[in-house]
Design a protein around this motif. Structure first.
Motif, PDB file in Angstrom:
ATOM      1  N   LEU A   7      17.553  29.443  32.859  1.00 19.88           N
ATOM      2  CA  LEU A   7      15.840  29.071  32.706  1.00 19.88           C
ATOM      3  C   LEU A   7      15.965  27.857  31.795  1.00 19.88           C
ATOM      4  O   LEU A   7      15.320  28.825  30.547  1.00 19.88           O
ATOM      5  CB  LEU A   7      14.778  29.438  34.007  1.00 19.88           C
ATOM      6  CG  LEU A   7      15.430  29.610  35.396  1.00 19.88           C
ATOM      7  CD1 LEU A   7      13.970  30.802  35.766  1.00 19.88           C
ATOM      8  CD2 LEU A   7      15.699  28.184  36.145  1.00 19.88           C
ATOM      9  N   LEU A   8      15.506  27.039  31.519  1.00 21.77           N
ATOM     10  CA  LEU A   8      15.534  26.216  30.137  1.00 21.77           C
ATOM     11  C   LEU A   8      14.102  25.594  30.437  1.00 21.77           C
ATOM     12  O   LEU A   8      13.777  25.100  31.260  1.00 21.77           O
ATOM     13  CB  LEU A   8      16.763  25.265  30.058  1.00 21.77           C
ATOM     14  CG  LEU A   8      18.277  25.976  29.752  1.00 21.77           C
ATOM     15  CD1 LEU A   8      18.686  24.967  29.171  1.00 21.77           C
ATOM     16  CD2 LEU A   8      17.990  27.288  28.942  1.00 21.77           C
ATOM     17  N   ASP A   9      13.665  25.900  29.216  1.00 21.32           N
ATOM     18  CA  ASP A   9      12.302  24.507  29.010  1.00 21.32           C
ATOM     19  C   ASP A   9      13.116  23.061  28.744  1.00 21.32           C
ATOM     20  O   ASP A   9      13.525  23.049  28.277  1.00 21.32           O
ATOM     21  CB  ASP A   9      11.411  25.173  28.322  1.00 21.32           C
ATOM     22  CG  ASP A   9      11.802  25.050  26.766  1.00 21.32           C
ATOM     23  OD1 ASP A   9      12.584  24.484  26.100  1.00 21.32           O
ATOM     24  OD2 ASP A   9      10.689  25.694  26.071  1.00 21.32           O
ATOM     25  N   ASP A  10      11.790  22.208  28.725  1.00 22.96           N
ATOM     26  CA  ASP A  10      12.224  20.905  27.793  1.00 22.96           C
ATOM     27  C   ASP A  10      12.866  20.687  26.517  1.00 22.96           C
ATOM     28  O   ASP A  10      13.485  19.186  26.437  1.00 22.96           O
ATOM     29  CB  ASP A  10      11.104  20.273  27.732  1.00 22.96           C
ATOM     30  CG  ASP A  10      10.061  20.136  29.337  1.00 22.96           C
ATOM     31  OD1 ASP A  10      10.694  19.942  30.066  1.00 22.96           O
ATOM     32  OD2 ASP A  10       8.892  19.727  29.396  1.00 22.96           O
ATOM     33  N   THR A  11      12.780  21.767  25.607  1.00 24.20           N
ATOM     34  CA  THR A  11      13.572  21.681  24.366  1.00 24.20           C
ATOM     35  C   THR A  11      14.835  21.993  24.672  1.00 24.20           C
ATOM     36  O   THR A  11      15.503  22.103  23.490  1.00 24.20           O
ATOM     37  CB  THR A  11      12.958  22.293  23.684  1.00 24.20           C
ATOM     38  OG1 THR A  11      12.461  24.174  23.846  1.00 24.20           O
ATOM     39  CG2 THR A  11      11.434  21.388  23.588  1.00 24.20           C
TER      40      THR A  11
END
Length: 794
Positions: A7-11
């Protein structure tokens, strides 16, 4: 399933990492899903049942006055019926003394022949395949005066080849005599301004009782599909279908037909067996218990239409069920295997080749043959050569062959007015002749199943589906006949199937989207296969699988939901408009056109507004976007929409509209002008005045005395059927609407309450019969009618 999850964030920074994550479907969830799908499927299943009706003996039976056009058979039924109808002058005089009114009718008889011929007074012979002969018959026999036509009876199907002698060749000839001539007749009747009621008659063509199922006259059965379509497209000329008993002689059969015609009952699908009449009713099928189903790896399964659409879906399903030998038949010729990789990507051939490869990759021994399923020589040779190619005996057949375009690539989906004999034959050859040939070739061979893919149109009728409904009715009758003789036959009347075959074409998607918005939902292939798995092991000859929304159907297809056929299915939904409500709606609309002080130009404008509103509703576009000068066809009105619009306007304005008028593409402005000519001011105003008088009497809760009734009856010539029914309803109403349940309470001379019987009233059935005769009544007859309606006691 197993894998790594991030799971990744926007960056793009990793927030959560899970390696070696395993996901497994819960067995309980799979069971729940399967149960829900099965429950949903059970709601889509319908069967046709025959219910006992009433006695066919009527001492006072009289046919409606006027001219009867009878297409006579060679077995004598038509001649006997003609004699009964024309032998009524003496009976009429006797009936008048009993308060029953009628005028003596006349008959014109028509027999099939090779060419047009007037063979005597009121006797003609025409070619069943010739629309020109049919047109000339109406011109010559009626002298252009079609207004006198009281009814039309088609008996030619009684002369088709009996089932014991049926062949592919005889079937093709019989469809010209039966459904083909009936189609020509319907089209000619559509040109009649005030069309008479049309009755189509067969003999032993329906599986009414278990005893009669074994000898169903399958060659006559397509007439039932065609007739059911006529009931949907043209309720204004529909009389009904009657299947007479094959065991009765001509005299008995004619008497029974005469009794049905004279009763003028609402029933329009009737069968007679052993002197008992039955009526058709559609009901929800019983809840079937799923049974284990598997395909043998030591058997061959043959699928017509097997390399495209639903047929290919079934082939892949059988492979998943364990089948290892499949024979697929179709019309397309494939290139040599060495050229398969050179086919154009995305083309139909490429998709067919991909389907074959997918089956072969699953370990299935597949043989594809581009063969005409109705060609006896080719089919015989194919079946005889299969063992030499390593195929075991054929144990199952799925007859899914169908066609929706002719050899020129033109659509075969048309309303009845645009169908022709060629359109019937194109659809009949693979479905009807192909099914019969398969049945003949395997009649003596043991099978696990013989499934025919029929159409829901054969059960209910369907606009612009007359040829498919007729072909499907044959498949249904054949399955009943085979099942009665011990063969495991099943005919499935499918609804609209999406995503594959016709449902995947641009035309199919357009048609199905229209149907879905009107209450006929689409069925995806996945649920088609689930239905097959449920139904294939069951002991049943015929079942319909259709996603129907009866609320929507009642809104858009009242000509269907008001048929006795579906009365058991619509009982649980909102009651349609009563006759009084219909009359009030008609009155309100007409008054808006012909109120006081409205000149012709304003009527034209209001009619245009009325039509714009109705057209916009059918096209599902905003009314302001309609150009009233553009042809209706240019606005997007197709044949299905034209039928819907025609039937709605006819109901609301009580006028007769030719479907040809719509399909010729007048503009809204032109069509309003045409309608204006059909609604003359004097006639409409008289009708409105009569309706207002009825409503005023009802509002004041006042009974109609004989003098007042006579005043109203002077306006009968300008009243519609619905208006007349409202008038009679008023005359027959009983105080507080409860006279049938309670006796009147009166005071005797001592002030005590005494009970007396309510006044004798004419029955609804008698009123219906009299209503059908009103246009033919003389002044003396009107007095007799009033006397019968208003009489009290004995």
């Amino acid at each position: 399933f197993e894998g790594d999850v991030y799971l990744l964030d926007d960056t793009g920074q990793v927030l959560v990492e899970a390696k070696g994550l395993r996901l497994q479907r819960s067995e309980s969830m799979e069971q729940l899903t399967a149960t829900n799908e099965l429950n949903e499927l059970q709601e889509w299943l319908y069967t046709l049942q025959w219910e006992p009706w009433q006695s066919l003996i009527s001492k006072q039976a009289m046919a409606q006055a006027g001219t009867w056009l009878i297409f006579t058979d060679s077995s004598g039924v038509g001649q006997e019926l003609t004699d009964l109808i024309t032998r009524q002058e003496g009976a009429r005089k006797e009936g008048m003394r009993k308060g029953v009114v009628n005028n003596a009718p006349t008959c014109i008889t028509v027999s099939p022949g090779y060419m047009y011929q007037a063979v005597g007074a009121n006797r003609y012979r025409i070619n069943p395949a010739s629309p020109d002969d049919m047109r000339r018959l109406f011109t010559d026999a009626l002298n252009g005066d079609t207004a006198t036509l009281a009814g039309v009876i088609h008996l030619w199907s009684l002369d088709v080849t009996p089932v014991q002698k049926t062949s592919v060749a005889s079937l093709e000839a019989d469809q010209i005599l039966g459904a083909g001539s009936a189609l020509n007749l319907i089209q000619e009747l559509l040109s009649v301004k005030q069309g008479p009621r049309l009755w189509l008659v067969t003999r032993g063509a329906q599986a009414v009782t278990s005893a009669s199922s074994a000898s169903v006259e399958v060659a006559q059965s397509p007439l039932w599909g065609l007739g059911r379509t006529c009931a949907i497209e043209h309720p204004e000329l529909w009389g009904g279908l009657i299947d007479v008993d094959a065991q009765s002689d001509a005299s008995t059969t004619a008497s029974q037909l005469f009794a049905i015609l004279a009763q003028q009952a609402r029933e329009d699908q009737i069968a007679i067996r052993d002197g008992q009449s039955y009526v058709a009713r559609m009901v929800r099928s019983q809840e079937w218990t799923p049974k284990a189903l598997s395909a043998g790896n030591d058997a061959t399964y043959l699928i017509t239409g097997g390399l495209w659409g639903l047929g290919l879906e079934v082939a892949q399903w059988l492979a998943r069920k364990g089948a290892r030998h499949l024979v697929l038949l179709g019309r397309s010729t494939l290139p040599e295997r060495t050229q398969w990789d050179s086919t154009q990507v995305g083309s139909r051939q490429a998709q067919q080749i991909a389907g074959l490869r997918q089956l072969e990759a699953a370990g299935v021994h597949v043989h594809y043959a581009p063969v005409d399923v109705a060609n006896e020589a080719d089919m015989t040779a194919l079946i005889e050569n299969l063992p030499q190619q390593g195929f075991p005996a054929i144990k199952g057949i799925v007859h899914a062959a169908s066609v929706w375009q002719n050899a020129r690539g033109e659509s075969l989906v048309h309303p009845l007015v645009n169908l022709n004999l060629s359109s019937l034959q194109d659809v009949f050859r693979p479905k009807v002749a192909g099914a019969w040939l398969l049945h003949s070739l395997f009649a003596e061979k043991p099978l696990d199943f013989f499934v025919s893919f029929s159409s829901g149109a054969s059960l209910f009728g369907s606009a612009a589906q007359g040829n498919y409904a007729a072909a499907g009715a044959f498949l249904d009758a054949l399955a009943h006949s085979m099942r009665a003789s011990g063969q495991p036959a099943l005919s499935i009347d499918w609804g609209a199937i999406s995503e594959t075959g016709f449902g995947a074409t641009a035309e199919g998607q357009r048609v199905h989207e229209y149907w879905e918005s009107h209450g006929i939902g689409r069925i995806p292939p996945r649920q088609v296969l689930a239905a097959l798995e449920l139904l294939l092991p069951q002991q049943i000859a015929q079942v319909g699988v259709l996603r129907l929304d009866w609320q929507q159907l009642q809104q858009f297809y009242p000509q269907l939901t008001q048929l006795p056929l579906v009365s058991h299915l619509v009982d649980s939904i909102a009651t349609p408009q009563t006759d009084e409500q219909t009359v009030q709606q008609t009155s309100s609309i007409l008054q808006s056109f012909f109120g006081t002080g409205i000149d012709r130009a304003e009527r034209q404008r209001r009619l245009e507004s009325y039509l714009s509103e109705r057209v916009a509703a059918v096209l599902r576009v905003p009314e302001e976007k309609l150009d009233r000068e553009q042809p209706l066809t240019a606005l997007g009105l197709d044949s299905l929409m034209a039928i819907e619009l025609k039937n709605r306007i006819e109901r609301e304005l009580e006028v007769h509209i030719s479907i040809v008028a719509f399909l010729q593409g007048p503009s809204i402005r032109q069509f309003a002008a045409q309608l204006l000519e059909q609604l003359p001011v004097t006639a409409v105003q008289s009708s409105v005045d009569a309706i207002d008088a009825i409503q005023e009497t009802q509002k004041n809760d006042m009974p109609i005395d004989q003098q007042r009734a006579q005043q109203l009856l002077t306006q009968l010539d300008n009243l519609s059927d619905a208006d007349v029914e409202a008038l009679l309803g008023t005359m027959l109403q009983q105080e507080n609407g409860e006279a049938n349940e309670h006796n009147e309470q009166q005071e005797d001379g001592n002030g005590h309450q005494t009970s007396t019987g309510s006044a004798k009233q004419i029955s609804k059935q008698d009123a219906t019969q009299l209503l059908a005769q009103l246009d033919q009544l003389s002044d003396e007859d009107v007095e007799a009618l009033l006397s019968q309606i208003t009489q009290e006691g004995d």
